[in-house]
Write a protein that holds these residues in place. Structure first.
Motif, PDB file in Angstrom:
ATOM      1  N   VAL A 122       1.403   7.206  52.032  1.00 26.48           N
ATOM      2  CA  VAL A 122       0.295   8.156  51.897  1.00 26.48           C
ATOM      3  C   VAL A 122       0.481   9.338  52.846  1.00 26.48           C
ATOM      4  CG1 VAL A 122      -2.192   8.409  52.283  1.00 26.48           C
ATOM      5  CG2 VAL A 122      -1.317   6.443  51.021  1.00 26.48           C
ATOM      6  N   VAL A 123       1.065   9.088  54.006  1.00 22.35           N
ATOM      7  CA  VAL A 123       1.318  10.156  54.976  1.00 22.35           C
ATOM      8  C   VAL A 123       2.768  10.638  54.889  1.00 22.35           C
ATOM      9  CG1 VAL A 123       1.443  10.696  57.446  1.00 22.35           C
ATOM     10  CG2 VAL A 123      -0.461   9.345  56.552  1.00 22.35           C
ATOM     11  N   LEU A 124       3.709   9.700  54.816  1.00 17.50           N
ATOM     12  CA  LEU A 124       5.123  10.057  54.945  1.00 17.50           C
ATOM     13  C   LEU A 124       5.677  10.833  53.747  1.00 17.50           C
ATOM     14  CD1 LEU A 124       6.573   6.816  56.604  1.00 17.50           C
ATOM     15  CD2 LEU A 124       5.996   9.013  57.673  1.00 17.50           C
ATOM     16  N   VAL A 125       5.260  10.506  52.538  1.00 14.88           N
ATOM     17  CA  VAL A 125       5.804  11.190  51.365  1.00 14.88           C
ATOM     18  C   VAL A 125       5.355  12.658  51.338  1.00 14.88           C
ATOM     19  CG1 VAL A 125       5.806  11.247  48.829  1.00 14.88           C
ATOM     20  CG2 VAL A 125       6.233   9.091  50.036  1.00 14.88           C
ATOM     21  N   VAL A 185      13.148   6.170  49.922  1.00 16.49           N
ATOM     22  CA  VAL A 185      13.706   6.766  48.694  1.00 16.49           C
ATOM     23  C   VAL A 185      12.734   7.802  48.141  1.00 16.49           C
ATOM     24  CG1 VAL A 185      14.421   6.281  46.311  1.00 16.49           C
ATOM     25  CG2 VAL A 185      15.113   4.744  48.165  1.00 16.49           C
ATOM     26  N   ALA A 186      11.444   7.479  48.132  1.00 18.35           N
ATOM     27  CA  ALA A 186      10.443   8.441  47.662  1.00 18.35           C
ATOM     28  C   ALA A 186      10.465   9.696  48.525  1.00 18.35           C
ATOM     29  CB  ALA A 186       9.053   7.801  47.677  1.00 18.35           C
ATOM     30  N   MET A 187      10.620   9.535  49.841  1.00 14.33           N
ATOM     31  CA  MET A 187      10.695  10.682  50.742  1.00 14.33           C
ATOM     32  C   MET A 187      11.921  11.543  50.434  1.00 14.33           C
ATOM     33  SD  MET A 187       9.597   8.844  54.314  1.00 14.33           S
ATOM     34  CE  MET A 187       9.961  10.262  55.338  1.00 14.33           C
ATOM     35  N   ALA A 188      13.053  10.889  50.162  1.00 14.93           N
ATOM     36  CA  ALA A 188      14.281  11.630  49.851  1.00 14.93           C
ATOM     37  C   ALA A 188      14.146  12.384  48.529  1.00 14.93           C
ATOM     38  CB  ALA A 188      15.470  10.671  49.803  1.00 14.93           C
TER      39      ALA A 188
END
Length: 196
Positions: free
Chosen positions: A68-71, A120-123
């Motif tokens: 919720v925060v990192l992406v 992976v979602a962040m990348a």
């Protein structure tokens, strides 16, 4: 009554108020307020940017937990880098195609619901954010100050992420997010067809 069903309404109202305030700020003349308003309005005026940024919030809500925060944070950080690259004149090929693909891919992820680790979602969102940021930076008006303009488009992006998060939490089930993902995927394919 819980806060979750009211949250999307509040966020949509905030966007409407911000859009209404934008032209008033633009009439203040040259300077920081003008650049901030131009930067803020840029992501809101393009359907491709708007859909992708709301899609990032929906994806973060679907994954939940620290996503919720990192992406959204990964998107914002890479978007700032892309914006600096675009403003500096760095050439990035096929940016518009990548932006359209970002909408389709985010939609497909929401629709197909693969097990997606947070990293992976962040990348994935970070890669797309580089393209979105580049487009914003490359289209920065000459009169706008780079940092203030950048703060404007980052603020609007954060607001769109928050809108996606609110809608994702309010959706109340995987099927509704799948429908939203299907809509995003179709919209992304339409944008992609128009990008050629």
């Amino acid at each position: 009554m819980t806060l979750a069903p009211r949250l999307p309404t509040v966020l949509v109202l905030a966007i409407v108020l911000a859009l209404g305030a934008g032209p008033a700020l633009a009439h203040t003349g040259q300077g920081e307020a003008h650049g901030l308003a131009q930067g803020f309005l840029h992501p809101l005026m393009g359907l491709d940017h708007l859909l992708a940024m709301v899609g990032v919030g929906l994806l973060a809500a679907r994954i939940g937990g620290r996503a919720v925060v990192l992406v959204p944070a990964a998107f914002l950080a890479m978007m700032a880098l892309g914006g600096a690259m675009g403003a500096a004149g760095f050439v990035m090929p096929m940016v518009e195609i990548a932006i359209a693909v970002s909408v389709a891919v985010l939609g497909a992820i929401l629709m197909l619901r693969p097990a997606l680790p947070v990293a992976v979602a962040m990348a994935v969102v970070g890669g797309f954010a580089l393209c979105h940021g580049h487009a914003h930076g490359a289209e920065m008006p000459d009169a706008a100050g780079g940092i203030v303009y950048g703060l404007g488009f980052l603020a609007a992006t954060a607001l769109l992420h928050a809108t996606g998060l609110g809608l994702g939490f309010a959706a109340g089930g995987a099927n509704r997010l799948r429908y939203a993902g299907a809509g995003l995927a179709v919209a992304g394919l339409g944008l992609l067809a128009g990008a050629f």
